[in-house]
Design a protein around this motif. Sequence first.
Motif, PDB file in Angstrom:
ATOM      1  N   LEU A  22       0.844  -1.191   0.000  1.00 15.02           N
ATOM      2  CA  LEU A  22       0.000   0.000   0.000  1.00 15.02           C
ATOM      3  C   LEU A  22       0.885   1.250   0.000  1.00 15.02           C
ATOM      4  O   LEU A  22       1.710   1.444   0.890  1.00 15.02           O
ATOM      5  CB  LEU A  22      -0.911   0.001   1.238  1.00 15.02           C
ATOM      6  CG  LEU A  22      -2.028   1.049   1.283  1.00 15.02           C
ATOM      7  CD1 LEU A  22      -2.960   0.895   0.086  1.00 15.02           C
ATOM      8  CD2 LEU A  22      -2.810   0.934   2.584  1.00 15.02           C
ATOM      9  N   VAL A  23       0.714   2.084  -1.034  1.00 11.32           N
ATOM     10  CA  VAL A  23       1.493   3.318  -1.185  1.00 11.32           C
ATOM     11  C   VAL A  23       0.552   4.512  -1.076  1.00 11.32           C
ATOM     12  O   VAL A  23      -0.356   4.674  -1.884  1.00 11.32           O
ATOM     13  CB  VAL A  23       2.232   3.344  -2.539  1.00 11.32           C
ATOM     14  CG1 VAL A  23       3.009   4.647  -2.697  1.00 11.32           C
ATOM     15  CG2 VAL A  23       3.175   2.158  -2.657  1.00 11.32           C
ATOM     16  N   LEU A  24       0.811   5.344  -0.067  1.00  7.31           N
ATOM     17  CA  LEU A  24      -0.036   6.511   0.194  1.00  7.31           C
ATOM     18  C   LEU A  24       0.784   7.794   0.188  1.00  7.31           C
ATOM     19  O   LEU A  24       0.438   8.768   0.873  1.00  7.31           O
ATOM     20  CB  LEU A  24      -0.734   6.350   1.556  1.00  7.31           C
ATOM     21  CG  LEU A  24      -1.545   5.052   1.753  1.00  7.31           C
ATOM     22  CD1 LEU A  24      -2.050   4.959   3.191  1.00  7.31           C
ATOM     23  CD2 LEU A  24      -2.713   4.995   0.772  1.00  7.31           C
ATOM     24  N   SER A  48       3.864   2.532   2.601  1.00  7.93           N
ATOM     25  CA  SER A  48       4.635   3.746   2.345  1.00  7.93           C
ATOM     26  C   SER A  48       3.743   4.965   2.559  1.00  7.93           C
ATOM     27  O   SER A  48       2.692   5.098   1.928  1.00  7.93           O
ATOM     28  CB  SER A  48       5.183   3.740   0.917  1.00  7.93           C
ATOM     29  OG  SER A  48       5.941   4.906   0.672  1.00  7.93           O
ATOM     30  N   MET A  49       4.193   5.844   3.456  1.00 12.23           N
ATOM     31  CA  MET A  49       3.478   7.100   3.729  1.00 12.23           C
ATOM     32  C   MET A  49       4.500   8.243   3.731  1.00 12.23           C
ATOM     33  O   MET A  49       4.728   8.909   4.741  1.00 12.23           O
ATOM     34  CB  MET A  49       2.745   7.012   5.073  1.00 12.23           C
ATOM     35  CG  MET A  49       1.643   5.963   5.100  1.00 12.23           C
ATOM     36  SD  MET A  49       0.674   5.943   6.635  1.00 12.23           S
ATOM     37  CE  MET A  49       1.886   5.246   7.762  1.00 12.23           C
ATOM     38  N   VAL A  50       5.113   8.447   2.593  1.00  8.02           N
ATOM     39  CA  VAL A  50       6.146   9.467   2.428  1.00  8.02           C
ATOM     40  C   VAL A  50       5.509  10.835   2.203  1.00  8.02           C
ATOM     41  O   VAL A  50       4.600  10.981   1.363  1.00  8.02           O
ATOM     42  CB  VAL A  50       7.077   9.111   1.246  1.00  8.02           C
ATOM     43  CG1 VAL A  50       8.089  10.226   0.996  1.00  8.02           C
ATOM     44  CG2 VAL A  50       7.785   7.796   1.501  1.00  8.02           C
ATOM     45  N   ASP A  51       5.986  11.839   2.960  1.00  6.96           N
ATOM     46  CA  ASP A  51       5.578  13.234   2.756  1.00  6.96           C
ATOM     47  C   ASP A  51       4.061  13.410   2.800  1.00  6.96           C
ATOM     48  O   ASP A  51       3.439  13.900   1.859  1.00  6.96           O
ATOM     49  CB  ASP A  51       6.138  13.745   1.426  1.00  6.96           C
ATOM     50  CG  ASP A  51       6.016  15.253   1.294  1.00  6.96           C
ATOM     51  OD1 ASP A  51       5.808  15.920   2.330  1.00  6.96           O
ATOM     52  OD2 ASP A  51       6.118  15.761   0.159  1.00  6.96           O
ATOM     53  N   GLU A  70       7.785   2.874   5.229  1.00 10.09           N
ATOM     54  CA  GLU A  70       8.409   4.095   4.720  1.00 10.09           C
ATOM     55  C   GLU A  70       7.686   5.305   5.306  1.00 10.09           C
ATOM     56  O   GLU A  70       6.500   5.529   5.045  1.00 10.09           O
ATOM     57  CB  GLU A  70       8.325   4.130   3.191  1.00 10.09           C
ATOM     58  CG  GLU A  70       9.092   3.038   2.477  1.00 10.09           C
ATOM     59  CD  GLU A  70      10.586   3.301   2.458  1.00 10.09           C
ATOM     60  OE1 GLU A  70      10.989   4.466   2.671  1.00 10.09           O
ATOM     61  OE2 GLU A  70      11.353   2.349   2.236  1.00 10.09           O
ATOM     62  N   LEU A  71       8.425   6.100   6.129  1.00 10.67           N
ATOM     63  CA  LEU A  71       7.833   7.287   6.772  1.00 10.67           C
ATOM     64  C   LEU A  71       8.701   8.524   6.560  1.00 10.67           C
ATOM     65  O   LEU A  71       8.644   9.472   7.351  1.00 10.67           O
ATOM     66  CB  LEU A  71       7.672   7.027   8.277  1.00 10.67           C
ATOM     67  CG  LEU A  71       6.698   5.920   8.680  1.00 10.67           C
ATOM     68  CD1 LEU A  71       6.797   5.643  10.179  1.00 10.67           C
ATOM     69  CD2 LEU A  71       5.269   6.291   8.314  1.00 10.67           C
ATOM     70  N   SER A  72       9.481   8.553   5.516  1.00 12.98           N
ATOM     71  CA  SER A  72      10.401   9.666   5.300  1.00 12.98           C
ATOM     72  C   SER A  72       9.669  10.964   4.957  1.00 12.98           C
ATOM     73  O   SER A  72       8.531  10.952   4.463  1.00 12.98           O
ATOM     74  CB  SER A  72      11.395   9.329   4.183  1.00 12.98           C
ATOM     75  OG  SER A  72      10.726   9.048   2.978  1.00 12.98           O
TER      76      SER A  72
END
Length: 278
Positions: A22-24, A48-51, A70-72
């Motif tokens: 899941l990419v958000l 992934s919850m980038v930006d 992923e929380l960058s």
Amino acid sequence: MDIKRRVSLELRNRKPGEVKDLVLDNCFSDDGKIGGLSSEFENLEFLSMVDISLVSLANLPKLPRLRKLELSDNHISGGLEVLAERTPSLVQLNLSGNKIKDINTLEPLKKLPNLKSLDLFKCDVTMLMSYRESVFALLPQLTYLDGYDADDKEAPDSEPEADREGLDSVCGENGEVIGEEEEEEEEEEEEEEELDEDVIDDEEDEDDEDVDGEEDEEEEEEEEDEEEDGVEDEEDEEDEDDDGEEDEEEEGEEPQHGEKRKRAVDDEGDDSEEDEED
């Protein structure tokens, strides 16, 4: 786009329990908190919850099978104990570009026994003296910090323990998920490849048509040769017929010579008889 709406779109008529990736990235989170996710995503392995302007992890649901997070490029400054409680299988964690300033903020990660890779690029904590030594001492289960191990050996492109067959998302050198621009470039490359394949197919079809045309020409030439052979055969038959007629004429002439000879003999006989009478 609102994160809840993005979750709905990413489901694509699937049930939450069927989703593994899941990419958000680049969504809007409500009040800096996670929204749209629930414990129904029990089989989720990559998130992934980038930006997304994330400040708190408080609303993160329990995800027992999550292996990569992923929380960058958010605003997280603490509260990492939530990860230890709700993501017990976590192997890779990317907190690059957040507000982490102290080594002690990372202490809750000690309760993640499977954690092998941690990224803290562009966090204030990386500016501390003996930063790397301190983190490896705090988290003995850790193998790679910011892409390198304790002996400054670079991590391989793909971490075997964090890999999962069928993982579709691709990460960059710093562990961040490739953005939308890169995805668009990949899609364009795929479209170009498809166009190239179509061109090749068209060329093959043209070659097939050329071959068929050559075969038709060869067949026509063969038919013409057969017709010529037929004409020659007819001429040969006509020549044979002419020869037969000549033979018949010669046979018809031979009896005439015989009659002449017979008449000559008869005339000689008559002359002999006349001499005897005399």
